[in-house]
Design a protein around this motif. Structure first.
Motif, PDB file in Angstrom:
ATOM      1  N   ASP A  60       0.700  -1.158   0.023  1.00 25.39           N
ATOM      2  CA  ASP A  60       0.298  -0.263   0.383  1.00 25.39           C
ATOM      3  C   ASP A  60       1.333   1.390  -0.417  1.00 25.39           C
ATOM      4  O   ASP A  60       0.440   2.545  -0.505  1.00 25.39           O
ATOM      5  CB  ASP A  60      -0.863  -0.035   1.258  1.00 25.39           C
ATOM      6  N   LEU A  61       1.948   1.135   0.513  1.00 25.07           N
ATOM      7  CA  LEU A  61       3.276   1.767   0.581  1.00 25.07           C
ATOM      8  C   LEU A  61       3.281   2.798  -1.132  1.00 25.07           C
ATOM      9  O   LEU A  61       3.184   3.484  -1.008  1.00 25.07           O
ATOM     10  CB  LEU A  61       3.940   2.398   1.666  1.00 25.07           C
ATOM     11  N   LEU A  62       4.023   1.814  -1.647  1.00 30.69           N
ATOM     12  CA  LEU A  62       4.164   1.416  -3.087  1.00 30.69           C
ATOM     13  C   LEU A  62       3.542   2.517  -4.230  1.00 30.69           C
ATOM     14  O   LEU A  62       3.000   3.164  -4.610  1.00 30.69           O
ATOM     15  CB  LEU A  62       4.671   0.462  -3.580  1.00 30.69           C
ATOM     16  N   ARG A  63       1.861   1.612  -3.307  1.00 28.02           N
ATOM     17  CA  ARG A  63       0.461   1.573  -4.308  1.00 28.02           C
ATOM     18  C   ARG A  63       0.116   4.078  -4.419  1.00 28.02           C
ATOM     19  O   ARG A  63       0.053   4.460  -4.378  1.00 28.02           O
ATOM     20  CB  ARG A  63      -0.674   1.215  -4.162  1.00 28.02           C
ATOM     21  N   ALA A 109      12.391   1.308  -8.258  1.00 27.41           N
ATOM     22  CA  ALA A 109      13.428  -0.426  -7.501  1.00 27.41           C
ATOM     23  C   ALA A 109      12.683  -0.911  -7.353  1.00 27.41           C
ATOM     24  O   ALA A 109      13.553  -2.186  -7.241  1.00 27.41           O
ATOM     25  CB  ALA A 109      14.555  -0.123  -6.378  1.00 27.41           C
ATOM     26  N   HIS A 110      11.009  -1.021  -7.148  1.00 26.29           N
ATOM     27  CA  HIS A 110      10.015  -2.226  -7.195  1.00 26.29           C
ATOM     28  C   HIS A 110       9.257  -2.124  -8.306  1.00 26.29           C
ATOM     29  O   HIS A 110       8.308  -2.674  -8.683  1.00 26.29           O
ATOM     30  CB  HIS A 110       8.940  -1.501  -5.994  1.00 26.29           C
ATOM     31  N   ALA A 132       2.387  -4.515  -6.922  1.00 29.99           N
ATOM     32  CA  ALA A 132       1.128  -3.609  -6.993  1.00 29.99           C
ATOM     33  C   ALA A 132       1.891  -2.079  -7.774  1.00 29.99           C
ATOM     34  O   ALA A 132       1.174  -1.861  -8.244  1.00 29.99           O
ATOM     35  CB  ALA A 132       1.296  -3.287  -5.519  1.00 29.99           C
ATOM     36  N   VAL A 133       2.505  -2.666  -7.896  1.00 29.83           N
ATOM     37  CA  VAL A 133       3.367  -1.283  -8.788  1.00 29.83           C
ATOM     38  C   VAL A 133       2.935  -2.105 -10.308  1.00 29.83           C
ATOM     39  O   VAL A 133       2.888  -0.721 -11.080  1.00 29.83           O
ATOM     40  CB  VAL A 133       5.006  -0.908  -8.404  1.00 29.83           C
ATOM     41  N   ALA A 134       3.389  -2.811 -10.762  1.00 26.32           N
ATOM     42  CA  ALA A 134       2.850  -2.796 -12.863  1.00 26.32           C
ATOM     43  C   ALA A 134       1.601  -3.423 -12.558  1.00 26.32           C
ATOM     44  O   ALA A 134       1.475  -2.700 -13.565  1.00 26.32           O
ATOM     45  CB  ALA A 134       3.010  -5.302 -12.064  1.00 26.32           C
ATOM     46  N   GLU A 135       0.563  -3.143 -11.534  1.00 25.53           N
ATOM     47  CA  GLU A 135      -0.433  -3.297 -11.650  1.00 25.53           C
ATOM     48  C   GLU A 135      -1.368  -2.002 -11.694  1.00 25.53           C
ATOM     49  O   GLU A 135      -1.456  -1.139 -13.307  1.00 25.53           O
ATOM     50  CB  GLU A 135      -1.479  -3.478 -10.221  1.00 25.53           C
TER      51      GLU A 135
END
Length: 158
Positions: free
Chosen positions: A45-48, A97-98, A103-106
């Motif tokens: 959720d942080l990355l989102r 980096a992620h 979550a990032v790819a979506e």
């Protein structure tokens, strides 16, 4: 006021984590893990949230392109993405980096789809803004195309 306080805490945490990550690399996340889990429930959720912030900044700038389309839309869209990466380099580094994180790819797929729908530019066919940013680094010797409009989103929250 509870919602406002949560917004402020999250804003500060996102920028603190991203700044520490930019300075110290992936090992910095270990120290932030308890705060991330408390505030966001986990790294996903942080990355989102980081991605949402960058995409919102880009979409706001892309709106100007849609209102007054330039002759070379592909180059202008790429310039907008580069400029957002230059304004928020720490957030960009954390996401880069992620990039393979689910979550990032979506979110990336959704963003590419929305940019293509709004502008007709297919980001999957062009070099990514990440590769251009890594290749050139922060550009300090040229004036950005949309310099007058560049302001950090919600900078007043600091």
């Amino acid at each position: 006021m509870a919602g406002w306080e949560q917004t402020r805490r999250r804003h500060r945490l996102v920028h603190d984590v991203a700044g520490d990550f930019a300075r110290n690399g992936p090992r910095a996340l270990a120290a932030w893990r308890p705060a991330i889990e408390t505030e966001f429930g986990g790294l996903d959720d942080l990355l989102r949230d980081v991605q949402r912030r960058l995409h919102t900044a880009a979409e706001a700038r892309l709106d100007a392109l849609i209102e007054a389309p330039p002759a070379d839309l592909d180059t202008s869209v790429a310039a907008v993405l580069d400029e957002v990466a230059e304004i928020y380099p720490d957030l960009r580094r954390l996401l880069d980096a992620h990039a393979s994180h689910p979550a990032v790819a979506e979110g990336t797929v959704r963003f590419h789809r929305s940019v293509r729908t709004a502008t007709g530019v297919d980001l999957t066919r062009t070099r990514s803004d990440r590769s251009r940013y890594e290749e050139k680094g922060p550009v300090r010797d040229r004036k950005p195309v949309f310099f007058a409009r560049l302001r950090p989103v919600c900078g007043w929250l600091h």
